[in-house]
Design an enzyme around this catalytic site. Structure first.
Site, PDB file in Angstrom:
ATOM      1  N   PHE A 104       0.815  -1.216   0.000  1.00  0.00           N
ATOM      2  CA  PHE A 104       0.000   0.000   0.000  1.00  0.00           C
ATOM      3  C   PHE A 104       0.851   1.270   0.000  1.00  0.00           C
ATOM      4  O   PHE A 104       0.478   2.268   0.614  1.00  0.00           O
ATOM      5  CB  PHE A 104      -0.959  -0.009   1.198  1.00  0.00           C
ATOM      6  CG  PHE A 104      -1.485  -1.372   1.512  1.00  0.00           C
ATOM      7  CD1 PHE A 104      -2.404  -1.976   0.685  1.00  0.00           C
ATOM      8  CD2 PHE A 104      -1.003  -2.087   2.590  1.00  0.00           C
ATOM      9  CE1 PHE A 104      -2.860  -3.259   0.935  1.00  0.00           C
ATOM     10  CE2 PHE A 104      -1.441  -3.366   2.852  1.00  0.00           C
ATOM     11  CZ  PHE A 104      -2.372  -3.958   2.029  1.00  0.00           C
ATOM     12  N   CYS A 105       1.994   1.212  -0.680  1.00  0.00           N
ATOM     13  CA  CYS A 105       2.904   2.363  -0.751  1.00  0.00           C
ATOM     14  C   CYS A 105       3.298   2.841   0.650  1.00  0.00           C
ATOM     15  O   CYS A 105       3.451   4.031   0.890  1.00  0.00           O
ATOM     16  CB  CYS A 105       2.273   3.515  -1.540  1.00  0.00           C
ATOM     17  SG  CYS A 105       1.948   3.126  -3.267  1.00  0.00           S
TER      18      CYS A 105
END
EC number: 2.8.1.9
Length: 853
Positions: free
Chosen positions: A387-388
């Protein structure tokens, strides 16, 4: 006791019973009476019928009335460029300013204290801060500025350190536990009169786990109680800048609209006095800003405001958290591992996000990619990966810095599907709730987890195509009616070798096919070939004959039905015309059975004599398409296949109309241009002869896919369920073999022995085995009806334990096209084992075969 607990855990917990009775009462819905939320969903989000959307942290959804309101606004008003001075431009300028006030009100502040700077997104806002902040570099007389950031931050925050590094400013990652510890210690004030500008970035809510970090940290940092760091930039498609801090920001570049005056021939530039105008380079996306106004209006009208949304979404998250935490296998082992820094006790400390990994009954993590593929079979949309937010991912999953480097060396990059490396996870699964999420969504998701992890033998979850049509997780009756059974063609064309004398015909990118004077006879495959189950039955009974090819298939149109042959020419891209065409939507995007299962009902037949492809489908008149393009009239267009750029051409309006009628939406048929060469990835060409490069058609990975009948039979046996009357066959062997969409099927002696091969020869042709095929949810689609059934993927997932692999990819190691080359049913297959496979593990017949090969 554990078994009894597991049985009860298979029932969904009561919604009201999931809450702590002593906790403050939370709201579900928006106070419009029973059933109002379902009515809202039916009215505003009809497109969600049959879909469980749980990725609101990635992108939430707009309502129908919001879109209609915005569209009506654009239809009724003329909005010009706000930098002009005409009436339409003045309307745009005034509307944009009103939206700025609306944003400030949303964050409980006013224009007296803050200025809104519109950007292309929060990443652009953070980049702007990194570039405009008044950093002081380290030097002999100054320790310089510090840039500190919470490790639980988005990539866009961490990336700011590259800006500071370039100007010799220190960057310091701060762990959440360090700040919590400092709070508990009550750290003393440290140098409150420091004049150096420092910057500390942290999220108000983690996009990984949903934990909400205290906004009180801002004052504690500024006062020095949490050490000498200062500042708090935030951005949600805009940057809110405190007016006291605005004069500190330095800007070098200036673009359209930011200058009060400048000279083109001299270094003379005067910036706009307004902070917003000074930092908004060029024309802002003013129509998007106007759309934002309608978004605020819709939220207020449908929900009553953000406080109601916070209560509603947290209620759903809390119920889901409690339910997931209670799920147990019969042996008492947990079904999921939740990654959280809170106990979901209050919306003040936890947002509507749940991050987890699914476990097997031994406690091993099931890869997130596998979970995602299973979820898609239930029409559940969620998010997987890191999720970055690598920092939070490392902390919660226990991934060291060294492991991140090793994962990268193993081929893992952000956003891919390499979910397990040496049994260790590289990411997790995230679900998140939005204001339109319902209890039905939650319970559909929980049923998915229970059905796929806690079912007993013979207790299969219901296929989606036969499930009740509720609000979530089931297709509509109308969509089911569109699925018509397919009649698979039983005839294939057999090219005559002695009639095919030109070598050019075997090159897929050649147009000399037009000159081949061949009349290939029709071969009745049903009468001349044994079906795979018949052949494999002999092998399982102890036959020690040679490995041979039992079936050959090509798929002229990507994702459409198979074309079965007994003998077929080979080109430089694989079987001639295999996956040379594909169906695309109105935007030119390739369609696959994952989006459109009825593609398998489209039956292509290649007629080499007439140089045409005949396409059939039930309820449609057959239609013909030329095998080669007319180079003088062809317009080349760019398309994409598996991230590769390919040159294609449209096959015409006639076939486009035919496909559009069949699918009920605009479609086109396109073909890879004969003048375009799509090179295989290096890993697939590692054993090519010097100076050669393997080329691909519109396939996903490699030129050929091979499967083993014994592997199919093992899966077939696992899919058979026992009942009072004995064995009940859910799938035929033929059905299973078609689902895996292989080019070559062989009569292997042992299941999955093909995974130990390094090379194979089939007749005079030599192939490199380049790796396994990682399966997706397409294997759950019945290739004769287009209907989905998740049993195949689920059982394969369970039996293979880690990756859902089935079949092996092959590439030519060398190919001499100076004379015709063929693949034929009945050809002997000679495998060469990988070097690290022990020969004594194999039957004597196979040892001899490997030695002689």
């Amino acid at each position: 006791m554990a078994s009894a607990a597991a049985e009860s855990g298979r029932e969904l917990p009561a919604f009201a019973g999931s809450r702590d009775p002593s906790a403050p009462r939370l709201a579900y819905g928006y106070g419009y009476g029973p059933g109002s939320l379902r009515e809202l969903r039916a009215r505003e989000f009809r497109r969600l019928a049959g879909t469980v959307y749980l990725d609101h942290a990635g992108a939430t959804l707009f309502s129908q009335s919001q879109l209609e309101s915005f569209t009506n606004d654009l239809m009724e008003n003329t909005y010009g460029n706000p930098h002009s001075q005409n009436i339409s431009s003045k309307l745009t300028y005034d509307t944009v300013e009103q939206v700025r006030y609306r944003i400030l009100a949303h964050f409980h502040t006013t224009a007296e204290d803050y200025t809104v700077i519109f950007t292309s997104g929060s990443t652009a806002a953070l980049k702007l801060v990194a570039e405009a902040f008044p950093w002081v570099s380290q030097g002999p007389e100054s320790s310089g500025s510090q840039f500190c950031y919470l490790t639980d931050s988005h990539t866009s925050v961490v990336g700011m350190r590259n800006v500071t590094m370039a100007i010799n400013v220190t960057s310091t990652p701060v762990r959440p536990e360090d700040l919590w510890s400092a709070e508990e210690r009550g750290a003393s004030v440290s140098d409150p009169d420091c004049q150096l500008p420092h910057l500390f970035c942290y999220p108000a809510q983690s996009n990984f786990s949903g934990v909400r970090y205290p906004l009180s940290w801002i004052e504690e940092v500024k006062s020095g109680r949490l050490h000498p760091i200062f500042g708090f930039p935030t951005g949600l498609g805009a940057l809110l800048v405190h007016n006291r801090a605005a004069p500190l920001l330095r800007k070098t570049y200036f673009g359209g609209g930011t200058a009060s005056a400048y000279l083109a021939g001299e270094d003379f530039y005067i910036p706009r006095p307004s902070v917003a105008q000074r930092f908004e380079d060029g024309t802002i996306s003013f129509l998007d800003v106007i759309a934002l106004k309608h978004g605020f209006d819709t939220l207020e009208r449908l929900t009553g405001g953000m406080e109601n949304i916070k209560q509603h979404t947290f209620t759903l998250a809390q119920y889901t958290y409690v339910a997931l935490s209670s799920l147990r296998y019969p042996n008492g082992a947990a079904v999921v591992r939740i990654y959280s820094d809170s106990e979901f006790s209050s919306p003040e400390v936890q947002g509507p996000i749940i991050n987890f990994n699914v476990l097997d009954d031994k406690g091993n993590i099931i890869g997130y990619s596998q979970v995602d593929k299973m979820a898609s079979l239930y029409n559940i949309h969620l998010r997987t990966g890191c999720f970055c937010n690598t920092g939070a991912c490392q902390r919660h999953l226990g991934i060291s810095n060294e492991m991140v480097r090793k994962h990268f060396q193993a081929g893992h990059v952000c956003g891919d599907n390499m979910d397990l490396i040496d049994g260790q996870p590289t990411g997790s699964v995230r679900i998140s709730f939005g204001y339109m999420s319902t209890l039905d969504d939650v319970q559909a998701f929980l049923r998915f987890i229970i059905d796929t992890r806690l079912h007993s033998s013979g207790d299969w979850p219901v296929s989606q195509t036969h499930a009740d049509t509720g609000e979530a997780g089931a297709p509509s009756a109308e969509s089911q009616a569109d699925v018509t059974p397919a009649v698979m063609g039983r005839h294939s064309l057999l090219p005559q070798e002695d009639a095919l004398t030109g070598s050019g015909v075997w090159n897929n990118s050649s147009t000399t096919v037009n000159a081949v004077p061949v009349a290939p006879p029709v071969c009745d495959v049903a009468r001349t070939q044994q079906i795979p189950s018949e052949k494999a039955a002999g092998v399982l009974q102890g036959a020690l004959g040679p490995l041979v090819v039992t079936n050959l298939y090509l798929y002229p149109i990507k994702s459409c039905a198979a074309f079965e042959v007994t003998r077929w020419p080979v080109g430089n891209q694989g079987l001639l015309y295999d996956r040379s065409w594909m169906v695309v939507n109105h935007n030119g995007v390739c369609l696959s059975q994952k989006q459109e299962p009825r593609l398998c009902l489209i039956q292509p037949f290649i007629d080499l004599q007439q140089r045409i492809m005949v396409i059939k489908a039930k309820g449609m008149e057959p239609i013909e398409v030329p095998l080669e393009e007319n180079s003088e009239q062809t317009q080349i267009r760019q398309s994409r296949v598996c991230a590769d750029r390919v040159n294609t051409y449209d096959c015409g309006e006639k076939i486009s109309s035919w496909l559009s009628t069949f699918f009920g939406r605009p479609c086109h048929l396109i073909k890879q241009s004969s003048n375009f060469q799509r090179n295989a990835k290096k890993k697939h060409g590692k054993d090519q002869l010097p100076g050669t490069m393997a080329t691909l058609s519109l396939v996903n990975e490699a030129q050929y896919l091979l499967i083993n009948t014994s592997s199919i039979l093992e899966l077939h046996q696992q899919l058979n369920t026992s009942d009072e009357n004995g064995k009940q066959e859910l799938f035929s062997v033929k059905d299973l073999s078609l689902r895996f969409r292989a080019n070559i099927i062989i009569n292997g002696k042992r299941a999955f022995e093909e995974e130990k091969w390094d090379e194979i020869s089939i007749g005079s042709l030599h192939f490199q085995v380049v790796g396994p095929c990682h399966r997706c949810q397409m294997i759950c689609i019945d290739q004769q009806t287009g209907q989905r059934n998740q049993h195949v993927f689920q059982k394969l997932s369970e039996s293979r334990e880690t990756k859902v692999n089935f079949g092996m990819y092959l590439m030519h190691t060398s190919l001499d096209l100076s004379s015709p080359c063929f693949l034929s049913v009945g050809s002997q297959v000679l495998p060469v084992l990988k070097e690290n496979v022990e020969g004594h593990d194999l039957p004597a017949s196979e040892k001899h075969q490997d030695v002689t090969s």
